[in-house]
Design an enzyme around this catalytic site. Structure first.
Site, PDB file in Angstrom:
ATOM      1  N   PRO A  43       0.819  -1.214   0.000  1.00 18.66           N
ATOM      2  CA  PRO A  43       0.000   0.000   0.000  1.00 18.66           C
ATOM      3  C   PRO A  43       0.853   1.264   0.000  1.00 18.66           C
ATOM      4  O   PRO A  43       0.494   2.271  -0.604  1.00 18.66           O
ATOM      5  CB  PRO A  43      -0.824  -0.129   1.282  1.00 18.66           C
ATOM      6  CG  PRO A  43      -0.845  -1.598   1.573  1.00 18.66           C
ATOM      7  CD  PRO A  43       0.483  -2.099   1.128  1.00 18.66           C
ATOM      8  N   ASP A 248      41.287 -45.884  14.112  1.00 19.46           N
ATOM      9  CA  ASP A 248      41.156 -47.145  14.837  1.00 19.46           C
ATOM     10  C   ASP A 248      39.850 -47.183  15.614  1.00 19.46           C
ATOM     11  O   ASP A 248      39.066 -46.235  15.608  1.00 19.46           O
ATOM     12  CB  ASP A 248      42.376 -47.382  15.745  1.00 19.46           C
ATOM     13  CG  ASP A 248      42.553 -46.286  16.787  1.00 19.46           C
ATOM     14  OD1 ASP A 248      41.541 -45.846  17.368  1.00 19.46           O
ATOM     15  OD2 ASP A 248      43.711 -45.885  17.032  1.00 19.46           O
ATOM     16  N   LYS A 270      42.176 -52.296  15.665  1.00 19.44           N
ATOM     17  CA  LYS A 270      42.759 -53.539  16.163  1.00 19.44           C
ATOM     18  C   LYS A 270      42.145 -53.882  17.505  1.00 19.44           C
ATOM     19  O   LYS A 270      41.907 -53.016  18.334  1.00 19.44           O
ATOM     20  CB  LYS A 270      44.282 -53.400  16.311  1.00 19.44           C
ATOM     21  CG  LYS A 270      45.013 -53.137  15.006  1.00 19.44           C
ATOM     22  CD  LYS A 270      46.500 -53.148  15.183  1.00 19.44           C
ATOM     23  CE  LYS A 270      47.004 -51.953  15.967  1.00 19.44           C
ATOM     24  NZ  LYS A 270      46.855 -50.699  15.244  1.00 19.44           N
ATOM     25  N   GLY A 301      43.386 -43.066  18.926  1.00 21.53           N
ATOM     26  CA  GLY A 301      42.764 -42.780  20.204  1.00 21.53           C
ATOM     27  C   GLY A 301      43.786 -42.337  21.231  1.00 21.53           C
ATOM     28  O   GLY A 301      44.914 -42.828  21.270  1.00 21.53           O
ATOM     29  N   ASP A 303      46.697 -40.549  22.862  1.00 24.13           N
ATOM     30  CA  ASP A 303      47.925 -39.913  22.379  1.00 24.13           C
ATOM     31  C   ASP A 303      48.701 -40.908  21.525  1.00 24.13           C
ATOM     32  O   ASP A 303      48.774 -42.104  21.858  1.00 24.13           O
ATOM     33  CB  ASP A 303      48.778 -39.469  23.570  1.00 24.13           C
ATOM     34  CG  ASP A 303      50.063 -38.801  23.134  1.00 24.13           C
ATOM     35  OD1 ASP A 303      50.060 -37.573  22.965  1.00 24.13           O
ATOM     36  OD2 ASP A 303      51.073 -39.517  22.953  1.00 24.13           O
ATOM     37  N   MET A 383      44.276 -51.437  28.238  1.00 21.58           N
ATOM     38  CA  MET A 383      44.046 -52.703  27.525  1.00 21.58           C
ATOM     39  C   MET A 383      44.134 -53.910  28.453  1.00 21.58           C
ATOM     40  O   MET A 383      44.751 -54.929  28.116  1.00 21.58           O
ATOM     41  CB  MET A 383      45.046 -52.845  26.356  1.00 21.58           C
ATOM     42  CG  MET A 383      44.876 -51.771  25.291  1.00 21.58           C
ATOM     43  SD  MET A 383      46.165 -51.769  24.032  1.00 21.58           S
ATOM     44  CE  MET A 383      47.524 -50.984  24.922  1.00 21.58           C
TER      45      MET A 383
END
Length: 469
Positions: A43, A248, A270, A301, A303, A383
């Site tokens: 408008p 890994d 592994k 993974g 260091d 591990m």
């Protein structure tokens, strides 16, 4: 992903803006910057829109939206203050398959307008999918502060040399070449305004093929214990540069997702007595890929040098004459210590800490038990899940109390972290009952007593990371 991020070419294309207020003005300005042909229906017009009309930068029809306004339009902006009108515009645009943006109503949009950082020809768009425009603007402000305006000049410079580089280098070496340029002295010359010097230096490099690295490079990067926030800045930078990544099983999906999306991914994980790729083959593969001119990321993974066999990989690379970089990572023991509330040293409990691996190259556990079975020290065993019963038995045989506190931490630092606490006498049984099968660390020592006391929450995720069994 609710919206697909794309950049649309609307140069010399007919676009419609319905509305004449402040919001319509801002949208119109963006369309004009993209060199679109803008037609406004409203408008009345704001002062800026009226000025652009007088300057013949846009066309205008006074009045309300009509269906005929959609004819031959490639894009529509609905920016009126009447929700019913905006909804009708959206409905008609969808019916004619014309992209439409309804301001502040993402549910009616087929596209949304992001916050934009313009470093022409470099453009960066930030969007929250309409959930929080304020957050998008705050993110844009942060990016504005760290991206120099001269980056546009850098992009134009690269465009000038693009054909020359294509003729000088094979395809597999071009990406690495340009990344070296963008992160080296030539880029610094450009950003500081020394355009001619940068031009001359790049010409010299292209004429002297000996200056162009023929080999690729290997990055041995520590991926940390699992939480991507624990990666170093250098690790992130190299992860984004790599052409191929060898990773890994200890790499979390959250960390792997930060690698460049189009990088080739090779799993070389592994497990005990189950090597997907023997270590000797991994060593040779790293060298082979680098000699093909690729930048190879060996993502490990924790260091690379903490039970990560990084030293073996470096021996092969040095023998093959392949350049490499090593990026340390937070080893799993340090991450576990913080996230599980088990400090590795403490004045009242432990004045030393020993890291050992739970199995040797021949899968034996022939460790120096008399050295490990000492009071006032913390023992961290990598591990050791499979041989946990033997480890506990040997430590007791060599002088530690059967009541010595011990813990096993699975998937340390992640939201799936599990902590099992007990003693040397009870830990193996508790771990078996808990069904622990994934990567884990064993901690033996009086510091384990602090686990419950140092319980804490991850303020970023709200996850209680030290839930124990």
């Amino acid at each position: 992903m609710d919206f697909l991020p794309i950049f649309l070419n609307i140069r010399d294309k007919n676009c419609l803006v319905v509305g004449g207020g402040t919001t319509a003005t801002r949208r119109t300005e963006l369309l004009l910057q993209a060199q679109a042909k803008v037609h406004v229906v409203a408008p009345e017009l704001s002062e800026s829109l009226q000025t652009w009309l007088e300057q013949q930068k846009l066309t205008y029809r006074q009045g309300q939206f009509e269906l005929k306004d959609l004819q031959q339009k490639c894009l529509i902006i609905a920016a009126t203050n009447d929700k019913a009108v905006n909804a009708e515009i959206s409905k008609q645009a969808h019916a004619y398959n014309i992209p439409v943006n309804v301001v502040d109503q993402p549910e009616l949009c087929s596209f949304i307008v992001p916050s934009i950082i313009d470093r022409h020809p470099v453009q960066i768009a930030v969007s929250t999918g309409g959930a929080s425009p304020v957050l998008a603007r705050l993110l844009r402000a942060k990016l504005e502060s760290v991206i120099p305006s001269a980056y546009g000049r850098l992009a134009e410079f690269m465009a000038q040399f693009r054909d020359k580089v294509k003729k000088s280098l094979p395809f597999e070496q071009r990406r690495g070449f340009w990344e070296n340029v963008l992160q080296g002295s030539i880029a610094e010359m450009l950003l500081s305004g020394h355009t001619q010097e940068a031009h001359d230096e790049l010409e010299r490099i292209l004429q002297d093929k000996d200056k162009i690295q023929k080999f690729g490079e290997v990055y041995l990067v520590g991926g940390g214990p699992g939480d991507p926030d624990l990666l170093t800045f250098r690790a992130l930078r190299l992860m984004q540069q790599a052409d191929v990544v060898l990773y890994d099983r200890l790499i979390s999906s959250a960390v792997l997702n930060l690698v460049r999306r189009d990088a080739e991914r090779i799993y070389v994980g592994k497990q005990t007595s189950n090597h997907a790729v023997p270590q000797e083959e991994i060593n040779q593969l790293l060298a082979k890929l680098a000699k093909q001119g690729k930048r190879v990321l060996r993502l490990k993974g924790g260091d690379p040098f903490m039970f990560g066999r990084g030293g073996e990989e470096i021996e092969t690379l040095m023998a093959e004459g392949v350049p490499f970089q090593v990026v340390p990572g937070i080893t799993a023991a340090l991450g576990m210590s913080s996230y599980a509330g088990i400090p590795l040293t403490h004045r009242d409990y432990a004045q030393s800490c020993i890291f050992v691996t739970g199995h040797l190259k021949d899968d034996s556990v022939d460790l120096n038990w008399s050295m490990l079975a000492h009071e006032n020290q913390t023992l961290v065993i990598y591990m050791g899940l499979r041989t946990l019963p033997i480890i506990c038995e040997k430590l007791i045989e060599n002088g530690l109390s059967k009541d010595k506190p011990a813990a096993l931490v699975q998937k340390a630092t992640t939201s799936d972290q599990v902590v099992v606490t007990g003693t040397l006498e009870t830990l193996a049984e508790k771990v078996e009952a808990a069904g622990i099968t994934k990567q884990s660390l064993i901690v033996v020592g009086d510091v384990v007593k602090l686990h419950e006391k140092l319980d804490w929450f991850d303020s970023n995720t709200g996850v209680k990371l030290t839930d124990s069994i």
